[in-house]
Scaffold this active site. Structure first.
Site, PDB file in Angstrom:
ATOM      1  CG  ASP A  22      -1.569  -2.733   5.815  1.00  0.00           C
ATOM      2  OD1 ASP A  22      -0.375  -3.000   5.593  1.00  0.00           O
ATOM      3  OD2 ASP A  22      -1.960  -1.590   6.122  1.00  0.00           O
ATOM      4  CG  HIS A  37      -4.626 -14.430  13.405  1.00  0.00           C
ATOM      5  ND1 HIS A  37      -5.984 -14.428  13.643  1.00  0.00           N
ATOM      6  CD2 HIS A  37      -4.480 -14.749  12.104  1.00  0.00           C
ATOM      7  CE1 HIS A  37      -6.634 -14.743  12.543  1.00  0.00           C
ATOM      8  NE2 HIS A  37      -5.745 -14.929  11.583  1.00  0.00           N
ATOM      9  CD  GLU A  88     -11.021  -1.000   4.836  1.00  0.00           C
ATOM     10  OE1 GLU A  88     -10.787  -0.442   3.740  1.00  0.00           O
ATOM     11  OE2 GLU A  88     -12.172  -1.206   5.259  1.00  0.00           O
ATOM     12  CD  GLU A 130      -2.238  -1.706   2.349  1.00  0.00           C
ATOM     13  OE1 GLU A 130      -3.312  -1.767   2.920  1.00  0.00           O
ATOM     14  OE2 GLU A 130      -1.241  -2.342   2.703  1.00  0.00           O
ATOM     15  CE1 TYR A 163      -1.515  -3.242   9.341  1.00  0.00           C
ATOM     16  CE2 TYR A 163      -3.336  -4.605  10.127  1.00  0.00           C
ATOM     17  CZ  TYR A 163      -2.864  -3.573   9.335  1.00  0.00           C
ATOM     18  OH  TYR A 163      -3.726  -2.864   8.544  1.00  0.00           O
ATOM     19  NE  ARG A 176      -5.674   0.660  10.487  1.00  0.00           N
ATOM     20  CZ  ARG A 176      -4.656   1.211   9.845  1.00  0.00           C
ATOM     21  NH1 ARG A 176      -3.699   0.441   9.352  1.00  0.00           N
ATOM     22  NH2 ARG A 176      -4.578   2.517   9.693  1.00  0.00           N
ATOM     23  CG  ASP A 225      -6.483  -4.574   7.715  1.00  0.00           C
ATOM     24  OD1 ASP A 225      -6.384  -4.577   6.466  1.00  0.00           O
ATOM     25  OD2 ASP A 225      -6.264  -3.554   8.394  1.00  0.00           O
TER      26      ASP A 225
END
Length: 828
Positions: free
Chosen positions: A81, A353, A85, A8, A306, A308, A83
């Site tokens: 990423d 996770h 998104e 990204e 990460y 989030r 997740d």
């Protein structure tokens, strides 16, 4: 074989370029590459909720660069990423490439890593997978829901209230939380109550206790509600005491406090707000930088996992590394016998996770200080300490509860105290709290049942109940999580939207709803109750989680939501316009009734005869009418009018009018001056502040009298001292000012320890707002709660001051005494 890796952000691409070989080319999409077309019909509710996307203009050139690189590559890896998104971005890139017929027989796979380290990236690249469509569908469903609310409910707000307003699926329930809290505060009626206290002595040691039973009855909060009652109770207790109190119960216990779990997105945001003063969006932005990679001298590396995530779990390898660090740097009792496991509270923890942790615990904050910006260092330091502390032994406290009777067994005072006997994880990190104070430590002298104590005094303290506090960013995030509104990755954008739309303002870092926010919330809660209901919003989030888990189809979820919303909007098209209130007052211009209305800049009073009659008058930001200026007179020195006005923040006096870009001089009227009692003389004295009192006879520096946020004060050489109520800020003279400033130096001195060996400066212990502290010159060092004022020596005070001086220079404070010495560590 050439491979193309797509991420990204350019910073992430830069880091990965250094990890992967020459066969790889790494390009950035610069975030989302496609979004719904910005007009009605983007979600086709009549044809299976087909979603119509277009390439985002600002990223079109990056999409073109990716397409060009795909032509020259043999394999495409999507490393966005980990997740929903990120999964959706990967899918959108794949869909664009397919539409351009660029993939053909080229393999296109998804790779996922939760930390940007060479080993983690290489492992992900070696084990690619297909795009997870359940995650993509969950993101599409969320985007479609937000679109359906925004494009259908917002126009109704424009029609019924004013243009430019918006309603959001999670934004509106969040606004409801803030407005309802404000309504609670406004409806709150304060109640007076008194507590009764005992000061007793065992020789020179003091015992402070609180009355819990009076005349054989347990004392409740509102049993004593007036000064008369307090005087009666205190008088009877003193009369029956004969100056003595009897110890009747001593109970000792050891209690333990366990460390907090490692950070999730939500708890990281809360702690960053509480401890670092960051906003939620700022915290997430800096965390993104730490995740994507920082050059630490030996190369660029991702410093944290990460950010989030809803999960509390840690990778086994990370736990073992943390335990080894504790074993190597602390005494054995700091390391629990087995790893501490934390259970995730969320029913459907999101796709990352692991909790947020350092990618390598051996990278201490101190070792990275020179490579990080101040903000990056603060956040990394907090994440590192929290991860370390979560695997350390609990803290241990000795707690004591003592019952003391006065005038017989019917009157019982209770004293409690606790002492930290083993710091455990507290040696590294303690969790912050919202709107409450941490339980403090206090020492009680050794007491035994049957001992008699000498009574110093029995007295009452007046209290008033207080309304619930307004939300801070931290407490709002906590509430959003508790209610299940949105998900942690969306909290920062929810908060930003509420402020950008001017539905709320921040005052002293607490949210206050604007009159626009109140009207919007009132309209939505009255007419769209279901869609701002906390339970409904949380249930919908759970359905989105089920879609991500592959347990539910996304189209039926959209269909159920849309049919209900569509019917409700149709019903509410004919409701009356909110925010209008007819007043029992005639227009002074035409005689027609006046009404209160909501305009572009808030509420105002206007004529119902508009547009024929254009009479209006303003209201302040709190919905109260702004006063018509009262002219108090003319300043004889300038010839300008002196006016008394009432604005959004209370009464103030003003000299003249604005001249071009020059604002008129204004001065707020302090609480001790009631606006009705302010005459020209007082106004001129207020406008003349700050007032120079004179030059200090010892320092030769001027003393200034002024009025500040906390009332009248004196300022001399950077030292501020409140002016006593018996003196006036307007008339206090030089001798009295010098006397008051002298009081500031010795007022709270509890003990004078002696002279500092390096100069003639005095070292003493003072009683401060947050407890006792030692001071030399302008340097102060707070005593720990386990340290007694009576036990502090001059030598120990010098150690405390030296440690504080080192910390202020940017060094590290002295480590806990329990830590291993270098010699011991070498021997082991």
């Amino acid at each position: 074989m050439s491979k193309l890796l797509i991420v990204e952000s350019p910073s992430k691409a830069k880091t990965l370029n250094k990890y992967l070989g020459k066969d790889f080319q790494v390009l950035a999409s610069y975030g989302h590459v496609r979004d719904l077309i910005p007009k009605n019909g983007a979600v086709d509710t009549e044809h299976g909720y087909e979603m119509k996307y277009e390439v985002i203009d600002r990223n079109a050139k990056h999409v073109d660069a990716i397409a060009k690189a795909v032509k020259q590559s043999d394999e495409i890896l999507l490393a966005t990423d980990p997740d929903r998104e990120g999964e959706a971005i990967a899918w959108h890139i794949a869909e664009i490439l397919k539409s351009k017929r660029l993939i053909k027989d080229k393999p296109l796979r998804r790779v996922v890593f939760h930390e940007i380290t060479k080993s983690a990236v290489q492992q992900a690249v070696d084990n690619p997978r297909d795009i997870a469509m359940p995650l993509v569908n969950a993101q599409q469903a969320r985007r479609a829901l937000d679109y359906l609310v925004g494009f259908n409910l917002s126009p109704l707000l424009w029609k019924k209230i004013r243009r430019g307003l918006s309603a959001g699926r999670v934004q509106s329930p969040a606004l409801r939380l803030i407005v309802e809290r404000e309504l609670e505060i406004e409806a709150f009626v304060s109640r007076e109550y008194w507590s009764i206290h005992l000061n007793a002595r065992k020789q020179r040691q003091m015992v402070d206790a609180k009355l819990v039973q009076y005349q054989g009855k347990k004392l409740e909060q509102f049993d004593i509600t007036s000064a008369e009652q307090e005087q009666d109770v205190v008088g009877k207790l003193l009369a029956s005491s004969a100056g003595k109190a009897l110890v009747t119960r001593v109970e000792k216990k050891q209690r333990m406090r366990s460390p907090a779990a490692p950070f999730t997105t939500s708890t990281l945001q809360q702690e960053a707000v509480r401890k670092l003063g960051f906003t939620t969006s700022r915290a997430m932005r800096i965390a993104q930088q730490l995740y994507e990679g920082v050059d630490i001298g030996t190369g660029t590396v991702g410093l944290i996992t990460y950010m989030r995530t809803d999960s509390f779990s840690l990778a086994t390898e990370a736990v073992m590394q943390i335990r080894q660090h504790i074993k190597s740097n602390f005494e054995p009792e700091y390391l629990p016998k087995s790893p501490i496991m934390y259970k995730t509270k969320s029913k459907n923890a999101q796709e990352a996770h692991e909790a947020i942790r350092p990618t390598d615990i051996s990278r201490t904050p101190a070792s990275l200080r020179n490579y990080l910006s101040p903000e990056q260092f603060k956040l990394y330091d907090m994440i590192w300490k929290r991860a370390l502390a979560c695997q350390m032994a609990p803290a241990k406290f000795d707690s004591v509860s003592v019952d003391i009777t006065v005038g017989g067994e019917a009157n019982v005072f209770r004293a409690t105290g606790q002492t930290l006997v083993f710091p455990g994880f507290i040696a590294v990190y303690t969790e912050g709290v919202d709107d409450t104070e941490e339980e403090g430590e206090s020492k009680l002298p050794a007491l035994e049942v049957g001992e008699m104590l000498d009574i110093d005094k029995i007295f009452g303290e007046q209290h008033f109940t207080e309304p619930p506090p307004r939300y801070t960013e931290a407490s709002l995030v906590k509430a959003l999580e508790e209610y299940g509104i949105g998900r942690p990755s969306t909290y920062a954008s929810i908060i930003s939207t509420l402020q950008d739309r001017e539905y709320t303002t921040l005052d002293k870092k607490r949210f206050i709803p604007t009159d626009v926010g109140r009207v919007v919330n009132k309209f939505l809660t009255e007419h769209f109750t279901k869609y701002v209901d906390y339970g409904f919003t949380a249930d919908l989030e759970n359905e989105l989680d089920d879609i991500a888990e592959g347990e539910r189809d996304w189209i039926p979820v959209l269909d159920s939501f849309w049919k209900g919303l569509k019917d409700q909007i149709a019903v509410k098209e004919e409701v009356e316009r909110p925010g209008t209130e007819i007043l029992d007052e005639a227009c002074p211009k035409c005689g027609k009734p006046l009404n209160k209305r909501l305009g572009k800049r808030g509420s105002f009073i206007g004529c119902t005869g508009y547009p024929e009659c254009d009479y209006t008058r303003n209201m302040d930001g709190n919905g109260a009418e702004e006063s018509t200026p009262a002219v108090l007179g003319v300043d004889p020195d300038t010839g300008k009018e002196v006016r008394l006005l009432i604005g959004p923040y209370g009464p103030y006096v003003q000299l003249g009018e604005a001249e071009g870009k020059t604002k008129p001089k204004r001065m707020s009227i302090p609480a001790e001056f009631k606006s009705t009692g302010v005459d020209l003389n007082i106004a001129l004295q207020l406008l003349a502040l700050p007032r120079e009192v004179g030059m200090h006879p010892e320092t030769g520096k001027k003393i200034v009298a002024n009025i500040g946020r906390f009332g009248p004060y004196l300022n001399h050489d950077g030292t501020f001292k409140s002016i006593p109520k018996t003196d006036s800020v307007f008339t206090i003279d030089l001798p009295r000012a010098v006397e008051v400033l002298a009081m500031a130096k010795g007022k709270n001195a509890l003990r004078v320890l002696g002279q500092h060996p390096s100069d003639e400066g005095e070292i003493a212990i003072y009683d401060g707002r947050f407890g006792p502290y030692v001071q030399h010159g302008k340097l102060r060092a707070t005593l720990s709660k386990s340290e007694s004022v009576d036990d502090i020596t001059l030598e120990h005070a010098l150690e405390l001051l030296a440690a504080k001086a080192e910390k202020e220079k940017g060094g590290t404070a002295k480590k806990p005494a329990a830590r291993k010495t270098a010699a011991k560590k070498k021997a082991s």
